[in-house]
Design an enzyme around this catalytic site. Structure first.
Site, short mmCIF file in Angstrom:
data_model
loop_
_atom_site.label_atom_id
_atom_site.label_comp_id
_atom_site.label_asym_id
_atom_site.label_seq_id
_atom_site.Cartn_x
_atom_site.Cartn_y
_atom_site.Cartn_z
N TYR A 190 54.50 36.49 43.28
CA TYR A 190 53.66 35.31 43.57
C TYR A 190 54.41 34.30 44.45
O TYR A 190 53.79 33.58 45.24
CB TYR A 190 53.15 34.69 42.26
CG TYR A 190 52.04 35.54 41.68
CD1 TYR A 190 52.32 36.54 40.74
CD2 TYR A 190 50.73 35.44 42.16
CE1 TYR A 190 51.33 37.38 40.27
CE2 TYR A 190 49.73 36.28 41.69
CZ TYR A 190 50.03 37.25 40.75
OH TYR A 190 49.04 38.09 40.30
N HIS A 236 40.04 33.23 39.04
CA HIS A 236 41.29 33.97 38.78
C HIS A 236 42.53 33.11 38.94
O HIS A 236 43.63 33.63 39.14
CB HIS A 236 41.36 35.20 39.69
CG HIS A 236 40.26 36.18 39.42
ND1 HIS A 236 39.88 37.15 40.31
CD2 HIS A 236 39.43 36.30 38.36
CE1 HIS A 236 38.87 37.85 39.79
NE2 HIS A 236 38.58 37.34 38.61
N SER A 292 34.42 43.19 46.87
CA SER A 292 33.93 44.56 46.63
C SER A 292 33.15 44.65 45.32
O SER A 292 32.66 45.71 44.95
CB SER A 292 35.13 45.51 46.59
OG SER A 292 36.01 45.12 45.52
N ARG A 310 53.59 35.55 47.85
CA ARG A 310 52.20 35.25 48.26
C ARG A 310 52.02 33.76 48.53
O ARG A 310 51.26 33.36 49.42
CB ARG A 310 51.23 35.73 47.17
CG ARG A 310 51.15 37.24 47.06
CD ARG A 310 50.15 37.67 46.01
NE ARG A 310 48.78 37.34 46.39
CZ ARG A 310 47.75 37.40 45.54
NH1 ARG A 310 47.97 37.73 44.27
NH2 ARG A 310 46.53 37.11 45.93
N1 APR Z 1 34.92 39.34 56.15
C1 APR Z 1 34.21 39.56 55.01
N2 APR Z 1 34.50 40.54 54.12
C2 APR Z 1 35.57 41.32 54.41
C3 APR Z 1 36.36 41.15 55.57
C4 APR Z 1 36.00 40.11 56.46
N3 APR Z 1 36.69 39.87 57.59
N4 APR Z 1 37.35 42.11 55.55
C5 APR Z 1 37.17 42.82 54.41
N5 APR Z 1 36.10 42.36 53.74
C6 APR Z 1 35.53 42.83 52.46
C7 APR Z 1 35.82 44.28 52.14
O1 APR Z 1 34.86 45.13 52.77
C8 APR Z 1 35.66 44.28 50.62
O2 APR Z 1 34.31 44.47 50.24
O3 APR Z 1 36.15 42.10 51.43
C9 APR Z 1 36.10 42.87 50.23
C10 APR Z 1 37.48 42.83 49.59
O4 APR Z 1 37.41 43.51 48.37
P1 APR Z 1 38.72 43.50 47.42
O5 APR Z 1 39.91 43.78 48.26
O6 APR Z 1 38.39 44.37 46.26
O7 APR Z 1 38.85 41.99 46.95
P2 APR Z 1 38.07 41.27 45.77
O8 APR Z 1 36.69 41.82 45.62
O9 APR Z 1 38.18 39.80 46.03
O10 APR Z 1 38.94 41.65 44.47
C11 APR Z 1 38.55 41.03 43.28
O11 APR Z 1 40.51 41.98 42.21
O12 APR Z 1 42.73 42.47 42.16
C12 APR Z 1 41.79 41.57 41.75
O13 APR Z 1 42.24 39.38 41.19
C13 APR Z 1 42.06 40.20 42.28
O14 APR Z 1 40.45 38.50 42.80
C14 APR Z 1 40.78 39.85 43.04
C15 APR Z 1 39.76 40.79 42.43
#
Ligand code: APR
Length: 233
Positions: free
Chosen positions: A53, A104, A177, A56
């Site tokens: 962290y 989170h 996602s 980050r």
């Molecule tokens: N603009 C919009 N969306 C985007 C972009 C962009 N430029 N680039 C990528 N994405 C989308 C991807 O297609 C995907 O659907 O952002 C999403 C990212 O998904 P994750 O990486 O799974 O992130 P997130 O959904 O925020 O994860 C949720 O998981 O690990 C834990 O605590 C962590 O808060 C996080 C949680």
């Protein structure tokens, strides 16, 4: 004033240069989430987690909000806007959003290892005090830790988030996602007459009975489309 609730994820900050978690090259490709983002991992090896962290947090200092963050903040004067975010960065606030609920936790805050959700133990970190090291103490004398909700821990802000979504006239999902609960389950609290939009360059598997309008674009371009084609009526 119409009430808009945003539900944002890592993709919201991707255009600011912060890596997502599950895209190719995402954080969970280079780190084992169990080791660095779970309460068991912290108990097993606190120094590894503190350094993850610290890295980050240092990255966050180098980046700026993207146009998407700014467009969201700009809606504050025409709508009653609440941003519910899974992100631990402070880019929504730095772009000017007034009402942000962090599901989170927050990278720029620290808390007690013994009582992480005791508000009296939550402190702000600054550029001068950016790292948390072994031996740093919280107000209750326990080891200072990141104010982050790790896997295996409760999500205390989910109740206020549900409250906000259940009152929304418009729900806008950006850059998540929808893999992680309870955040991903927030959509089910939207009213039947709530307009739901989802902005993401990729397909997000989402129950199709929500009548979602998909805007298959990145956060910034998607927000421009949303404002020009859907919000201005
Ligand atoms: N603009 C919009 N969306 C985007 C972009 C962009 N430029 N680039 C990528 N994405 C989308 C991807 O297609 C995907 O659907 O952002 C999403 C990212 O998904 P994750 O990486 O799974 O992130 P997130 O959904 O925020 O994860 C949720 O998981 O690990 C834990 O605590 C962590 O808060 C996080 C949680």
């Amino acid at each position: 004033m119409k009430k808009i609730v945003f539900l944002t994820g890592a993709g919201m900050s991707a255009e600011s240069g912060i890596s997502t978690f599950r895209d190719s090259g995402g954080l969970w490709e280079n780190y084992n989430v169990e080791d660095v983002a779970s309460i068991d991992g912290y108990i097993r090896n606190p120094e590894l987690v503190l350094n993850f962290y610290n890295m980050r947090r240092r990255e966050l200092l180098k980046v700026q909000p993207c146009e998407g963050h700014r467009l969201i903040a700009g809606l504050d004067d025409q709508y009653d806007v609440t941003v519910v975010t899974q992100n631990v960065d402070n880019l929504h606030e730095r772009a000017g959003s007034k009402k942000v609920i962090h599901l989170h936790g927050e990278l720029m805050k620290a808390t007690s290892s013994d009582n992480p959700n005791d508000a009296r133990c939550v402190v702000d970190l600054s550029e001068e005090s950016i790292d948390i090291n072994i031996g740093d103490k919280a107000k209750d004398g326990s080891q200072l830790r990141p104010f982050i909700v790790w896997f295996g821990e409760n999500v205390p802000m989910i109740e206020p988030a549900i409250e906000e979504v259940s009152k929304a006239d418009i729900l806008i999902v950006i850059g998540t996602s929808l893999n992680v609960y309870p955040a991903a389950g927030l959509l089910r609290y939207a009213r039947r007459d709530c307009e739901i939009y989802l902005i993401d360059p990729k397909t997000v598997n989402c129950p199709d009975n929500y009548g979602i309008t998909y805007i298959r674009k990145g956060a910034s371009e998607g927000m421009r489309t949303l404002i020009n084609d859907y919000l201005i009526k």
